[in-house]
Enzyme design. Sequence first.
Site, mmCIF file in Angstrom:
data_model
loop_
_atom_site.group_PDB
_atom_site.id
_atom_site.type_symbol
_atom_site.label_atom_id
_atom_site.label_comp_id
_atom_site.label_asym_id
_atom_site.label_seq_id
_atom_site.Cartn_x
_atom_site.Cartn_y
_atom_site.Cartn_z
ATOM 1 N N ARG A 226 -21.427 7.349 16.301
ATOM 2 C CA ARG A 226 -21.721 6.455 15.182
ATOM 3 C C ARG A 226 -22.570 5.293 15.686
ATOM 4 O O ARG A 226 -22.377 4.813 16.820
ATOM 5 C CB ARG A 226 -20.433 5.890 14.566
ATOM 6 N N HIS A 274 -29.450 11.590 10.736
ATOM 7 C CA HIS A 274 -28.048 12.054 10.621
ATOM 8 C C HIS A 274 -28.012 13.536 10.198
ATOM 9 O O HIS A 274 -27.429 13.893 9.168
ATOM 10 C CB HIS A 274 -27.277 11.174 9.619
#
Length: 311
Positions: A226, A274
Site C-alpha cells: 500500500r 493498481h
Amino acid sequence: MTLIAFHDGDDNSSLDVWHNCALKIEKNMSFVSLTDKQAEKAEVALVWNPPKGRLAELKKLKLICSLGQGVDHLWKDISLPASIPIMRLIDPFMSHALSQWVIAVLLDFLRDGSFYRSKREKREFYKLSQRDTFGMDVAVYGVGAIGSVVANTLKNLEFRVTGWSQTQKPHLLFEQETGKSAFQKLIKSNLIHICLLPLTKSTKSLFTKDIFMQMPKGAYFINAGRGEQVDEMALLDAVRTGHLSGAALDVFCEEPLPKTHPFWDEKKISIWPHVAAQTNPETVIRQIIDSIQAVKLGRRPINIVDPIRQY
Ligand code: GLV
C-alpha cells in the site's frame, strides 16, 4: 433471497458482472448499489472503498466482504459496526497474477529494459554488460497468501529470497526472518526490496527516509502493498539523488495518482495504476457465497480478518 449491497469504488459499473457471476452458483441472490435506499435491507455488503458512514446505516448486515485481498479501505471508516464479521478475498489466481507482475518489473529492471527502450528511440544498438543475478539476494516483506507465492516464484528463478514478516509463519520453503532487527538487517544487506505487506497500524510509514538511506546504493524498491507504507517524498529523493536505482510502484498514498504528483516526472519510477492483481469475480465468487451461507447457518465464515491485527 439474500440482498447484497455492492460498491466497487467510485465506479459501480461491475455490479451486473458480479450479480450474473453469483447467479451461476446461487439463484437466491439479489444485488443493489450500496448507495441505493434499498441497500438498507441488505444482509451482506460486498464493497471496495465504501462511502464513510454508509455501512453503519445497514442495520440488517451480517457480513462485510472486501472486494479485494486488502481490508485497509474498511478501517478508514470509524463508524464501521464492530460486531459484523469482515472477510477478505484469498485467491491463488490473484497471488499468481501478482507474482507475475513482480517478476515483470524486477526482470525489466535487472535486464535494463528502460535503458534499451530509450536507445531504441534513437535506433542505437548499444550493449550494457549483463548483471549477474544467479543467487541474487531479494527481500520480500510480507509472506502471507500473496508474499509466500511471490517468494517461492522468485526462489524458483534462482534468486536467494528472504521473506520478512512480523510473526513466524510455518511451512515456508524459503528463508524467513521476523521482527524489527531482522527488518533493519534485510534493509542493509539486500539490493532488491519487495513490499507486499498489508496496511496496518504497524506497517504504516514503514519505509521512511532513514530506511531508504540504509539500503545499499543502487537498491531497487518494488511496492504492491500500500502507498501509505512509504514516505513517497523520501523515496523520490532517494531515487533523484541516485541512492536508489529506481522503483516500481502499483500503489500510492492517493489513488488515482494526482496528475501533479512528482512521481510522474521521474523516469526511474515506474507507475502502475493498481493493476498488479485485479479481483476476478469468477475466481472468488465461490468463497463469498460459502461465507454468506456459513453466516446464515450461524457458522464462522471463511477468510475472516482479525480487527485487532487489522488483516
Ligand atoms: C488490491 O490491492 C487488493 O487488496 O486486492
